[in-house]
Design a protein around this motif. Structure first.
Motif, PDB file in Angstrom:
ATOM      1  N   UNK A  95       0.809  -1.226   0.000  1.00 47.34           N
ATOM      2  CA  UNK A  95       0.000   0.000   0.000  1.00 47.34           C
ATOM      3  C   UNK A  95       0.841   1.274   0.000  1.00 47.34           C
ATOM      4  N   UNK A  96       2.171   1.159  -0.002  1.00 47.82           N
ATOM      5  CA  UNK A  96       2.995   2.363   0.147  1.00 47.82           C
ATOM      6  C   UNK A  96       3.006   3.204  -1.128  1.00 47.82           C
ATOM      7  N   UNK A  97       3.311   2.612  -2.282  1.00 47.90           N
ATOM      8  CA  UNK A  97       3.322   3.382  -3.523  1.00 47.90           C
ATOM      9  C   UNK A  97       1.950   3.995  -3.838  1.00 47.90           C
ATOM     10  N   UNK A  98       0.850   3.232  -3.730  1.00 49.01           N
ATOM     11  CA  UNK A  98      -0.463   3.849  -3.988  1.00 49.01           C
ATOM     12  C   UNK A  98      -0.782   4.996  -3.025  1.00 49.01           C
ATOM     13  N   UNK A  99      -0.360   4.862  -1.760  1.00 46.21           N
ATOM     14  CA  UNK A  99      -0.617   5.935  -0.791  1.00 46.21           C
ATOM     15  C   UNK A  99       0.145   7.193  -1.165  1.00 46.21           C
ATOM     16  N   UNK A 100       1.400   7.036  -1.564  1.00 50.46           N
ATOM     17  CA  UNK A 100       2.190   8.199  -1.996  1.00 50.46           C
ATOM     18  C   UNK A 100       1.523   8.863  -3.197  1.00 50.46           C
ATOM     19  N   UNK A 101       1.069   8.055  -4.156  1.00 52.63           N
ATOM     20  CA  UNK A 101       0.405   8.628  -5.332  1.00 52.63           C
ATOM     21  C   UNK A 101      -0.843   9.405  -4.925  1.00 52.63           C
ATOM     22  N   UNK A 102      -1.637   8.855  -4.009  1.00 54.74           N
ATOM     23  CA  UNK A 102      -2.849   9.556  -3.566  1.00 54.74           C
ATOM     24  C   UNK A 102      -2.490  10.905  -2.947  1.00 54.74           C
ATOM     25  N   UNK A 103      -1.438  10.924  -2.137  1.00 57.82           N
ATOM     26  CA  UNK A 103      -1.011  12.182  -1.534  1.00 57.82           C
ATOM     27  C   UNK A 103      -0.605  13.204  -2.575  1.00 57.82           C
ATOM     28  N   UNK A 104       0.081  12.748  -3.620  1.00 54.25           N
ATOM     29  CA  UNK A 104       0.510  13.660  -4.691  1.00 54.25           C
ATOM     30  C   UNK A 104      -0.694  14.220  -5.436  1.00 54.25           C
ATOM     31  N   UNK A 105      -1.661  13.352  -5.766  1.00 54.05           N
ATOM     32  CA  UNK A 105      -2.856  13.817  -6.475  1.00 54.05           C
ATOM     33  C   UNK A 105      -3.646  14.824  -5.639  1.00 54.05           C
ATOM     34  N   UNK A 106      -3.852  14.516  -4.367  1.00 53.30           N
ATOM     35  CA  UNK A 106      -4.608  15.419  -3.487  1.00 53.30           C
ATOM     36  C   UNK A 106      -3.815  16.710  -3.257  1.00 53.30           C
ATOM     37  N   UNK A 107      -2.499  16.588  -3.127  1.00 53.76           N
ATOM     38  CA  UNK A 107      -1.663  17.777  -2.957  1.00 53.76           C
ATOM     39  C   UNK A 107      -1.743  18.704  -4.150  1.00 53.76           C
ATOM     40  N   UNK A 108      -1.713  18.147  -5.351  1.00 49.88           N
ATOM     41  CA  UNK A 108      -1.849  18.981  -6.551  1.00 49.88           C
ATOM     42  C   UNK A 108      -3.241  19.599  -6.645  1.00 49.88           C
ATOM     43  N   UNK A 109      -4.253  18.874  -6.198  1.00 52.02           N
ATOM     44  CA  UNK A 109      -5.607  19.441  -6.176  1.00 52.02           C
ATOM     45  C   UNK A 109      -5.640  20.681  -5.280  1.00 52.02           C
ATOM     46  N   UNK A 110      -5.007  20.579  -4.119  1.00 48.97           N
ATOM     47  CA  UNK A 110      -4.934  21.737  -3.206  1.00 48.97           C
ATOM     48  C   UNK A 110      -4.152  22.878  -3.836  1.00 48.97           C
ATOM     49  N   UNK A 111      -3.084  22.537  -4.586  1.00 48.49           N
ATOM     50  CA  UNK A 111      -2.257  23.568  -5.219  1.00 48.49           C
ATOM     51  C   UNK A 111      -3.034  24.377  -6.247  1.00 48.49           C
ATOM     52  N   UNK A 112      -4.027  23.741  -6.867  1.00 43.58           N
ATOM     53  CA  UNK A 112      -4.852  24.469  -7.826  1.00 43.58           C
ATOM     54  C   UNK A 112      -5.758  25.502  -7.156  1.00 43.58           C
ATOM     55  N   UNK A 113      -6.002  25.326  -5.872  1.00 40.52           N
ATOM     56  CA  UNK A 113      -6.919  26.199  -5.160  1.00 40.52           C
ATOM     57  C   UNK A 113      -6.216  27.249  -4.298  1.00 40.52           C
ATOM     58  N   UNK A 114      -4.896  27.108  -4.130  1.00 39.52           N
ATOM     59  CA  UNK A 114      -4.167  27.993  -3.223  1.00 39.52           C
ATOM     60  C   UNK A 114      -3.025  28.701  -3.948  1.00 39.52           C
ATOM     61  N   UNK A 115      -2.756  29.955  -3.598  1.00 40.75           N
ATOM     62  CA  UNK A 115      -1.673  30.719  -4.255  1.00 40.75           C
ATOM     63  C   UNK A 115      -0.309  30.438  -3.615  1.00 40.75           C
ATOM     64  N   UNK A 116       0.066  29.172  -3.581  1.00 36.03           N
ATOM     65  CA  UNK A 116       1.342  28.798  -2.960  1.00 36.03           C
ATOM     66  C   UNK A 116       2.125  27.892  -3.904  1.00 36.03           C
ATOM     67  N   UNK A 117       3.384  27.675  -3.567  1.00 35.65           N
ATOM     68  CA  UNK A 117       4.234  26.818  -4.376  1.00 35.65           C
ATOM     69  C   UNK A 117       3.643  25.408  -4.440  1.00 35.65           C
ATOM     70  N   UNK A 118       3.429  24.866  -5.642  1.00 29.60           N
ATOM     71  CA  UNK A 118       2.763  23.555  -5.753  1.00 29.60           C
ATOM     72  C   UNK A 118       3.578  22.405  -5.161  1.00 29.60           C
ATOM     73  N   UNK A 119       4.913  22.457  -5.273  1.00 29.91           N
ATOM     74  CA  UNK A 119       5.725  21.372  -4.727  1.00 29.91           C
ATOM     75  C   UNK A 119       5.672  21.395  -3.203  1.00 29.91           C
ATOM     76  N   UNK A 120       5.676  22.585  -2.614  1.00 33.21           N
ATOM     77  CA  UNK A 120       5.511  22.723  -1.163  1.00 33.21           C
ATOM     78  C   UNK A 120       4.193  22.086  -0.739  1.00 33.21           C
ATOM     79  N   UNK A 121       3.160  22.392  -1.483  1.00 31.92           N
ATOM     80  CA  UNK A 121       1.818  21.878  -1.181  1.00 31.92           C
ATOM     81  C   UNK A 121       1.793  20.356  -1.246  1.00 31.92           C
TER      82      UNK A 121
END
Length: 409
Positions: free
Chosen positions: A327-353
């Motif tokens: 479950x480790x690789x899929x969990x990391x991928x989920x975090x990346x997808x959700x993190x990028x979703x947040x980056x689309x909504x916030x005026x901050x650095x996307x990699x930080x997000x």
């Protein structure tokens, strides 16, 4: 009493050979996995051109997985279970390594939302015990080889030597036969020789994991730091959803627990059906991670968020339906997808997000903040270590609510 120089040299050589063997076997299994995925999901898919192709192929995969389980039993075991067994000093059987290998490859090749670490760990740690039993006449300290081999296995699979060391040495319950400092050295000899062998084979013949590498975080202003804790809480919330999905799927699948063929085929149909609409919810996520990194702005908030959440669900559905894996690789991928979703909504650095959300989600699931930070350094930049630390510490500190456990009753 410490080992003599000659004994130390012999053990170092054995561990280096063992590590190289581990790297070679890991490469071989990953190579076969990628070969099968390319054949089924590129060559054959392009030739057939069928809309329901994922459903048909995943259903066939479910049939094969079900038949294999009926014949040989539920394999592979989870990596955490194997790790716990080895730390206690108990043996992993090695008379069925070919069965475990095929059990691991089937769900991965047919698109399961699972990581390869469980099957690889089962095969290689079993090999370490075989190695230990066969060479006792040369080296009396071979009882330590399975633990050292376990560390090498984790380091090779994830490409993160420090993560492997922390994951293996942490909470070790078995008394050490050799001095602690020497054992630490042996861990790194095994890890680095295994990783070196894997890297050489990958460069010569291909077959590497497609893990992406994020560029450096460009800005870390007051705005980013103010968003760090809220972003970590988003990752924690996603991690709680993982546990909620885990409990819900256990309850839902109970009536099919003994109907191996039905549940494995149904699992394939669900996986393929969801994959038609959200293709990134299939597979382990390391190759898909690169695609999301290159196209996240075009995917949109809803698709990214839904993909991240549904992938957490699909991993649990696969596991409960008999499609077993990590479950480790899929969990990391989920975090990346959700993190990028947040980056689309916030005026901050996307990699930080992405770094904060991914670390918080992964730590919520793994419950080991330091190991998570060392693991994520394989794909995040070094200047992301503080954002990742914030996410991982918060994710590891917030307990799983007791009411989630009540859903099993």
């Amino acid at each position: 009493m410490g080992l003599k120089f000659k004994e130390t040299a012999v053990m170092t050589l054995f561990v280096a050979i063992l590590g190289g063997t581990i790297g070679g076997i890991t490469w071989g299994l990953l190579f076969m996995m990628n070969l099968g995925i390319n054949l089924l999901w590129q060559d054959l898919k392009n030739a057939v051109n069928l809309t329901l192709y994922p459903v048909v192929v995943c259903a066939i995969g479910g049939l094969l997985i079900g038949l294999w389980e009926q014949r040989f039993g539920p394999y592979p075991r989870e990596m955490a279970e194997i790790l716990k067994t080895v730390k206690k000093g108990n043996k992993i059987p090695y008379n069925n390594l070919h069965i475990i290998g095929i059990s691991a490859l089937l769900p991965l090749i047919f698109g399961g939302s699972l990581g390869p670490e469980a099957g690889l760990t089962g095969v290689i740690v079993g090999l370490c015990f075989w190695f230990s039993d066969r060479f006792k006449f040369i080296l009396s300290e071979t009882d330590e080889l399975p633990q050292i081999g376990m560390a090498a296995t984790i380091g090779v699979i994830f490409g993160a030597p420090l993560f492997a060391f922390v994951e293996q040495i942490e909470d070790e319950e078995k008394p050490a036969v050799i001095p602690k400092n020497l054992k630490i050295m042996m861990y790194f000899v095994g890890i680095l020789s295994g990783y070196g062998a894997l890297t050489i084979l990958q460069n010569l013949f291909g077959g590497r994991l497609g893990l992406g590498h994020f560029p450096a975080i460009q800005k870390m202003t007051a705005v980013e730091w103010a968003a760090a804790i809220p972003l970590a809480l988003v990752g924690v919330a996603a991690g709680m959803l993982y546990y909620l999905f885990q409990k819900m799927t256990k309850v839902a699948i109970k009536p099919l627990a003994q109907k191996i063929l039905i549940r494995s085929i149904l699992g394939g149909v669900i996986l393929g059906g969801v994959g038609i609409f959200l293709p990134y919810t299939m597979f382990s996520g390391e190759h898909e991670m690169v695609e999301v990194m290159n196209s996240w702005q075009g995917l949109g908030f809803a698709v990214l968020l839904l993909t991240g959440i549904v992938k957490l669900l699909m991993g649990n559905i696969c596991h409960q339906m008999g499609w077993r894996g990590g479950n480790i690789f899929p969990t990391i991928f989920s975090g990346i997808a959700i993190g990028y979703a947040c980056a689309l909504m916030l005026p901050i650095d996307p990699i930080f997000c992405v770094a904060v959300v991914t670390a918080a989600l992964t730590a919520t699931v793994m419950r080991k903040p330091l190991a998570v930070i060392l693991l994520l350094l394989m794909c995040f930049p070094i200047n992301g270590i503080i954002p990742m630390t914030i996410g991982a510490v918060i994710g590891g500190a917030i307990p799983i609510p007791k009411w989630i456990g009540l859903l099993e009753d």
